[in-house]
Design a protein around this motif. Sequence first.
Motif, PDB file in Angstrom:
ATOM      1  N   LYS A  72       0.893  -1.161   0.000  1.00 46.06           N
ATOM      2  CA  LYS A  72       0.000   0.000   0.000  1.00 46.06           C
ATOM      3  C   LYS A  72       0.928   1.206   0.000  1.00 46.06           C
ATOM      4  O   LYS A  72       1.809   1.315   0.848  1.00 46.06           O
ATOM      5  CB  LYS A  72      -0.904   0.018   1.215  1.00 46.06           C
ATOM      6  CG  LYS A  72      -1.720   1.292   1.265  1.00 46.06           C
ATOM      7  CD  LYS A  72      -3.027   1.134   1.934  1.00 46.06           C
ATOM      8  CE  LYS A  72      -3.745   2.462   1.804  1.00 46.06           C
ATOM      9  NZ  LYS A  72      -5.111   2.370   1.783  1.00 46.06           N
ATOM     10  N   THR A  73       0.724   2.112  -0.952  1.00 43.09           N
ATOM     11  CA  THR A  73       1.624   3.245  -1.117  1.00 43.09           C
ATOM     12  C   THR A  73       0.949   4.532  -0.683  1.00 43.09           C
ATOM     13  O   THR A  73      -0.211   4.782  -1.008  1.00 43.09           O
ATOM     14  CB  THR A  73       2.076   3.360  -2.591  1.00 43.09           C
ATOM     15  OG1 THR A  73       2.698   2.137  -2.967  1.00 43.09           O
ATOM     16  CG2 THR A  73       3.063   4.485  -2.769  1.00 43.09           C
ATOM     17  N   TYR A  74       1.682   5.339   0.058  1.00 45.08           N
ATOM     18  CA  TYR A  74       1.232   6.654   0.508  1.00 45.08           C
ATOM     19  C   TYR A  74       2.141   7.688  -0.145  1.00 45.08           C
ATOM     20  O   TYR A  74       3.359   7.614  -0.019  1.00 45.08           O
ATOM     21  CB  TYR A  74       1.319   6.767   2.031  1.00 45.08           C
ATOM     22  CG  TYR A  74       0.530   5.705   2.752  1.00 45.08           C
ATOM     23  CD1 TYR A  74      -0.814   5.901   3.063  1.00 45.08           C
ATOM     24  CD2 TYR A  74       1.122   4.499   3.130  1.00 45.08           C
ATOM     25  CE1 TYR A  74      -1.541   4.926   3.728  1.00 45.08           C
ATOM     26  CE2 TYR A  74       0.399   3.524   3.785  1.00 45.08           C
ATOM     27  CZ  TYR A  74      -0.930   3.742   4.084  1.00 45.08           C
ATOM     28  OH  TYR A  74      -1.657   2.774   4.736  1.00 45.08           O
ATOM     29  N   LYS A  75       1.524   8.647  -0.839  1.00 50.44           N
ATOM     30  CA  LYS A  75       2.288   9.677  -1.533  1.00 50.44           C
ATOM     31  C   LYS A  75       1.799  11.064  -1.131  1.00 50.44           C
ATOM     32  O   LYS A  75       0.754  11.215  -0.499  1.00 50.44           O
ATOM     33  CB  LYS A  75       2.158   9.507  -3.044  1.00 50.44           C
ATOM     34  CG  LYS A  75       2.820   8.247  -3.567  1.00 50.44           C
ATOM     35  CD  LYS A  75       2.861   8.243  -5.063  1.00 50.44           C
ATOM     36  CE  LYS A  75       3.604   7.023  -5.566  1.00 50.44           C
ATOM     37  NZ  LYS A  75       3.875   7.100  -6.997  1.00 50.44           N
ATOM     38  N   SER A  76       2.558  12.046  -1.536  1.00 51.61           N
ATOM     39  CA  SER A  76       2.228  13.436  -1.267  1.00 51.61           C
ATOM     40  C   SER A  76       1.273  13.974  -2.329  1.00 51.61           C
ATOM     41  O   SER A  76       1.435  13.689  -3.520  1.00 51.61           O
ATOM     42  CB  SER A  76       3.509  14.266  -1.277  1.00 51.61           C
ATOM     43  OG  SER A  76       3.212  15.622  -1.125  1.00 51.61           O
ATOM     44  N   LYS A  77       0.270  14.716  -1.875  1.00 55.46           N
ATOM     45  CA  LYS A  77      -0.619  15.459  -2.774  1.00 55.46           C
ATOM     46  C   LYS A  77      -0.669  16.882  -2.239  1.00 55.46           C
ATOM     47  O   LYS A  77      -1.107  17.104  -1.108  1.00 55.46           O
ATOM     48  CB  LYS A  77      -2.018  14.842  -2.791  1.00 55.46           C
ATOM     49  CG  LYS A  77      -2.074  13.453  -3.370  1.00 55.46           C
ATOM     50  CD  LYS A  77      -3.473  12.896  -3.329  1.00 55.46           C
ATOM     51  CE  LYS A  77      -3.469  11.447  -3.778  1.00 55.46           C
ATOM     52  NZ  LYS A  77      -4.754  10.798  -3.527  1.00 55.46           N
ATOM     53  N   SER A  78      -0.203  17.816  -3.040  1.00 57.04           N
ATOM     54  CA  SER A  78      -0.068  19.200  -2.562  1.00 57.04           C
ATOM     55  C   SER A  78      -1.387  19.809  -2.100  1.00 57.04           C
ATOM     56  O   SER A  78      -1.406  20.636  -1.195  1.00 57.04           O
ATOM     57  CB  SER A  78       0.559  20.081  -3.643  1.00 57.04           C
ATOM     58  OG  SER A  78      -0.250  20.058  -4.805  1.00 57.04           O
ATOM     59  N   ASP A  79      -2.503  19.388  -2.669  1.00 55.06           N
ATOM     60  CA  ASP A  79      -3.807  19.947  -2.297  1.00 55.06           C
ATOM     61  C   ASP A  79      -4.508  19.176  -1.181  1.00 55.06           C
ATOM     62  O   ASP A  79      -5.641  19.468  -0.839  1.00 55.06           O
ATOM     63  CB  ASP A  79      -4.718  20.025  -3.529  1.00 55.06           C
ATOM     64  CG  ASP A  79      -4.987  18.656  -4.148  1.00 55.06           C
ATOM     65  OD1 ASP A  79      -4.187  17.723  -3.927  1.00 55.06           O
ATOM     66  OD2 ASP A  79      -5.996  18.521  -4.870  1.00 55.06           O
ATOM     67  N   ASP A  80      -3.819  18.188  -0.593  1.00 54.51           N
ATOM     68  CA  ASP A  80      -4.428  17.374   0.477  1.00 54.51           C
ATOM     69  C   ASP A  80      -3.484  17.339   1.680  1.00 54.51           C
ATOM     70  O   ASP A  80      -2.451  16.663   1.667  1.00 54.51           O
ATOM     71  CB  ASP A  80      -4.702  15.963  -0.033  1.00 54.51           C
ATOM     72  CG  ASP A  80      -5.462  15.100   0.963  1.00 54.51           C
ATOM     73  OD1 ASP A  80      -5.675  15.535   2.121  1.00 54.51           O
ATOM     74  OD2 ASP A  80      -5.845  13.980   0.581  1.00 54.51           O
ATOM     75  N   SER A  81      -3.832  18.050   2.731  1.00 57.70           N
ATOM     76  CA  SER A  81      -2.963  18.154   3.914  1.00 57.70           C
ATOM     77  C   SER A  81      -2.958  16.886   4.763  1.00 57.70           C
ATOM     78  O   SER A  81      -2.208  16.805   5.728  1.00 57.70           O
ATOM     79  CB  SER A  81      -3.396  19.344   4.775  1.00 57.70           C
ATOM     80  OG  SER A  81      -4.694  19.112   5.281  1.00 57.70           O
TER      81      SER A  81
END
Length: 140
Positions: A72-81
Amino acid sequence: MKYLIKSSFFALFILLVPAWTSNAIETIKFERLTTKDGLSHNTINTIFQDKKGFMWFGTSDGLNRYDGYNFKTYKSKSDDSTTLSHHLVNSMYQDSAGLIWVSTDNGLNKFYPESESFERITLNVDGLKISPVTYSIFEF
């Protein structure tokens, strides 16, 4: 007579040592995991195992949790804090409360396993919000 006792003891020792050592040898199974298996990137910066047994891999393209079968991968999304603050993961640590702390190239994050969400940690210094970049995490 002393020679016979010494040589008998030595022969017995030589016969028993292989039996002791053969029981002590364990077979260790190792699997190579790559992007073909679901890992987000082949460059791994940090690895740890949490209290539930999951293996966590901090890569150059996100955080990966491995249950022994799937990633399961967790990544950064600039519009989701509630996501990672950056895709490059430097280090990880699980605290005594079971929360997982993740440092990235853009600050420190706290992962809540129940909701599978992140809190981005910022510091206020003279009215400015600063995201601390850390490379080691530990608990006092």
